[in-house]
Design an enzyme around this catalytic site. Structure first.
Site, short mmCIF file in Angstrom:
data_model
loop_
_atom_site.label_atom_id
_atom_site.label_comp_id
_atom_site.label_asym_id
_atom_site.label_seq_id
_atom_site.Cartn_x
_atom_site.Cartn_y
_atom_site.Cartn_z
CG HIS A 36 -33.84 -0.58 10.17
ND1 HIS A 36 -34.72 -1.51 9.68
CD2 HIS A 36 -32.83 -0.51 9.28
CE1 HIS A 36 -34.24 -2.01 8.55
NE2 HIS A 36 -33.10 -1.42 8.27
CG PHE A 37 -36.62 2.37 8.10
CD1 PHE A 37 -35.43 3.03 7.86
CD2 PHE A 37 -36.83 1.12 7.57
CE1 PHE A 37 -34.46 2.44 7.07
CE2 PHE A 37 -35.85 0.52 6.78
CZ PHE A 37 -34.65 1.18 6.53
#
Lengths: 149, 97
Positions: A36-37
């Site tokens: 993430h991410f």
């Protein structure tokens, strides 16, 4: 913050009967950021909510004189207003809006350097500690974050 | 239901219709909140919060649950809508008295 252990509150700065303010430093690195991410690490919105929920929980634990645990039961009107990157120092402010029998409603605001990054209304269930080990762990963690038992 | 409870019923029926999206026509004093109206625990929490606000009381959900679980009181005493209204009127009267 230790995201992998769901330790979202580093230190309680102040609290009274109906409000609590705490701070939390987003770690520079975490497996969470690997997903993430990739190449653009951000604190997930659900963890922003979790931070406000935990601060709310600490307020309710303190209000009960460390006799009750608090669990997140409902999230209402949650808004993620800004992106939070690794290393950010966050302030978590919560206010008790209503306390019912076994439940409480609180408003939480998450800020970074005075900029509101998330807010939500949270409802927590409060209940007597279901296990002595949990009560011990909560008391120990409270001492670490500066919340007097 | 007592006369006071009929006013209470109208208010609580409105709360249930608004907060749990229940057809207002289905909400009668004889209705069971869970079995007839399909209210789950989270919806019931919304309803209790709203009752607390509108009536200025604190519905003792924990004490009621304990009474039902221990067999000291039948669930109908709290979950049949007419009976629930009587309980709310008792709470309001106790607060005023």
């Amino acid at each position: 913050m230790r995201l992998e252990y769901f330790e979202m509150v580093d230190r309680v700065l102040a609290h009274d009967a109906t409000t609590l303010t705490a701070e939390a430093r987003v770690p520079d690195a975490s497996p969470v950021f690997e997903g993430h991410f990739p190449g653009f690490p951000l604190l997930p919105g659900v963890l922003m909510i979790e931070a406000m929920a935990q601060a709310s929980g600490w307020l309710m634990v303190a209000r009960s004189g460390f006799t009750r645990m608090a669990l997140l039961a409902q999230t209402r009107e949650a808004k993620m207003r800004g992106m939070v990157k690794p290393g950010a120092l966050l302030t978590i402010a919560v206010e008790l809006l209503q306390e019912s029998s076994g439940y409480a409603e609180l408003r939480g605001v998450l800020s970074e350097a005075g900029r509101k990054v998330a807010e939500a209304t949270l409802r927590l269930q409060t209940l007597p500690f279901p296990a002595p080990e949990l009560e011990s762990a909560v008391r120990a963690r409270a001492a670490v974050i500066g919340l007097a038992a | 239901m007592s006369p006071a409870a009929s006013n209470t019923f109208e208010t609580i029926a409105d709360i249930i219709a608004e907060t749990a999206s229940v057809d207002r026509a289905k909400i009668t004093p004889q209705a069971h909140v869970i079995n007839d109206l399909g209210i789950d625990s989270l919806d019931f929490l919304d309803i209790v919060f709203e009752i607390d606000k509108r009536f200025g009381v604190k519905v003792p959900v924990e004490a009621w649950t304990e009474q039902v679980n221990s067999g000291k009181a039948p669930a109908e005493q709290f979950f049949i809508l007419g009976a629930l209204c009587d309980r709310i009127d008792e709470l309001v009267a106790a607060k005023q008295g």
